[in-house]
Design an enzyme around this catalytic site. Structure first.
Site, short mmCIF file in Angstrom:
data_model
loop_
_atom_site.label_atom_id
_atom_site.label_comp_id
_atom_site.label_asym_id
_atom_site.label_seq_id
_atom_site.Cartn_x
_atom_site.Cartn_y
_atom_site.Cartn_z
N MET A 1 0.84 -1.19 0.00
CA MET A 1 0.00 0.00 0.00
C MET A 1 0.88 1.25 0.00
SD MET A 1 -3.46 -1.02 1.96
CE MET A 1 -2.96 -0.75 3.65
N GLY A 2 2.12 1.11 -0.46
CA GLY A 2 3.03 2.25 -0.55
C GLY A 2 3.58 2.64 0.80
N HIS B 1 9.36 -3.28 3.50
CA HIS B 1 9.03 -3.50 2.09
C HIS B 1 10.29 -3.75 1.26
CE1 HIS B 1 5.60 -0.79 3.39
NE2 HIS B 1 4.96 -1.85 2.96
N ASP C 1 2.20 -9.23 9.15
CA ASP C 1 0.77 -9.45 8.94
C ASP C 1 0.53 -10.95 8.80
OD1 ASP C 1 -0.08 -6.65 8.90
OD2 ASP C 1 1.12 -6.53 7.08
N SER D 1 6.29 -0.53 10.12
CA SER D 1 4.94 -0.40 9.57
C SER D 1 4.79 1.00 9.03
CB SER D 1 3.91 -0.65 10.67
OG SER D 1 2.63 -0.15 10.26
#
Lengths: 295, 295
Positions: free
Chosen positions: B30-31, B37, B152, B187
């Site tokens: 979600m960027g 990431h 997650d 996060s």
């Protein structure tokens, strides 16, 4: 003519791998093949290098256990017929292959297209079952084109919506409803009709033809057209579950017949539930052919 | 370093067509990219000829409009970071590209795995949103492997279930949770923590580490372990939404810690809701590293 039958997705993918690039056509069925299915297979044969048929009586799209139990299962005959129609590969999985222990996913199409007609009568869960199994089959076969019969018009609309929404890369091809000489739409369920019920059921295409005649004669009032259908059915002693005229794309009720409309009926004949439909479109005359003297 | 950004599925497929055969790795996000990431992108880079990143803040998985509105959007910086991590192509669709008018399909994963933890707190519709968008992204990119962060954990279990159930041909790779020096799981939401809240939030990994220490010391009673987590959080003034120990595969509650278990927590720190987890497995000592003096 010796068609290979595979039972698992792994076998299916392995068998199709060498043929994928040249193009695959796919006809998903619940077996009990009749001329309607064969017309789909011939359409697939004409447009694709490889033709795959699936035979799977999908338990999750049956609301009534009795209907599922009574659904005809004729695999050996199906495979022979499929071979004659030019099928290259038959995928006939078990229920355990499609829904192994722990299976928990469903594909649901909401909105008007599943709330009306069959969705209203059989419940939306019918189309959850259809959308889920079709998504699984399309992902297993990964065809370039998949062929469906226009008899199940709402199913075609739901499958098109699901394929477009999820972005499954396949073209959905709808083929014209295949009919017997008296006009009755071919269905695997027809084999369960008694001789008497079979004669009664012929009133279904007659009733749709009566509406088509009225439409061709200029009648544009949906209520006037559905009354013609109901009258014809009543004359044969049939009380339909629904007779509806809806927008052919959105399946929403329409007040006037300016664009393409779907006239759809569901009728219980004895213990067998039958559905049929025609498209009423200005400028298109696509009337059901009825054998002489049947009306 | 100049990474191409595409906005539509059609552009995406055209761009990937020449590279498909050599293998595609995919990281859906979600960027608001952070080191977590980037660790996924590096894992994808090491195992695939082509690496695709998606950036899409998916509205259907947010329960609260305020949470969706507050979610950070930093596309230019994301694209630059992705390029440095070896990304070949960025897919950054609009909401209208993903959910055009008339969109009506959802992919739903039922059963225990979506009823518990985040599903119990945020509602199953959160995971319907996740399953639907991940299915769409996987069908758009058609990768060989897709990479998800273990932070997650429930999402990984749900995505694995969905992919297996529908038969989407992709390998789901779960990568270890990326953590800051004080142990806090990275996060995109961390950027919204005030300095004070950031310090408070460090109690979350400390609390999990306390349970890991107890587990390593032989404690096998789930209640004894969750009490250690709650005590550590309470000492920092935090009242968790849940602290649960469940089977790592089925996410069902477990009475004894014989097999791999997931210890998962959700805590609201100020206005920011954070989740974290560790796996407790006999014979595995995978304790969170905490900077010296942080405990």
């Amino acid at each position: 003519m010796s068609v290979r039958v595979v039972r698992t997705v792994a076998e299916l993918r392995a068998a199709l791998a060498p043929h994928r690039a040249a193009g695959i056509g796919f006809v998903p069925t619940m077996g009990a093949l009749h001329e309607g299915h064969l017309s789909l297979l011939r359409a697939a044969r004409a447009e694709n290098a490889t033709v795959v048929l699936s035979i799977f009586v999908n338990p999750t799209q049956f609301g009534e256990a009795a209907d599922l139990a009574a659904y005809p299962r004729t695999e050996d005959a199906d495979v022979a017929l499929a071979g004659e129609a030019g099928t290259d590969l038959v995928f006939a999985p078990s229920a355990a292959e499609m829904y192994p222990a722990g299976f928990a996913t469903s594909v649901c199409v909401g909105g008007a297209i599943t709330a009306t007609l069959e969705g209203a009568l059989r419940g939306r869960s019918h189309f959850d079952g259809v959308a889920t199994v079709v998504a699984k089959l399309l992902l297993a076969v990964q065809p370039d084109r998949a062929y469906f019969g226009a008899k199940d018009a709402q199913q075609v609309v739901v499958v098109r919506r699901m394929v477009s929404d999820l972005g499954i890369p396949v073209e959905i091809v709808a083929c014209p409803t295949s009919r017997d000489a008296d006009g009755l739409a071919r269905s695997s369920r027809n084999t369960r009709l008694s001789a008497e019920a079979r004669e009664q059921a012929a009133a279904i295409p007659r009733s749709l033809r009566a509406a088509q005649d009225a439409f061709a004669g200029g009648i544009r009032d949906p209520r006037g057209l559905t009354i013609r259908v109901r009258d014809e059915l009543a004359a044969a002693g049939l009380d339909p579950e629904y007779v509806e005229i809806v927008d052919a794309d959105t399946l929403e009720p329409i007040a006037d017949l300016a664009g393409p409309a779907l006239l759809a009926v569901a009728v219980r004949v004895g213990e067998v539930r039958l559905i049929d439909n025609v498209v009423l479109a200005p400028g298109v005359d696509d009337r059901i052919a009825l054998e002489s003297g049947s009306a």
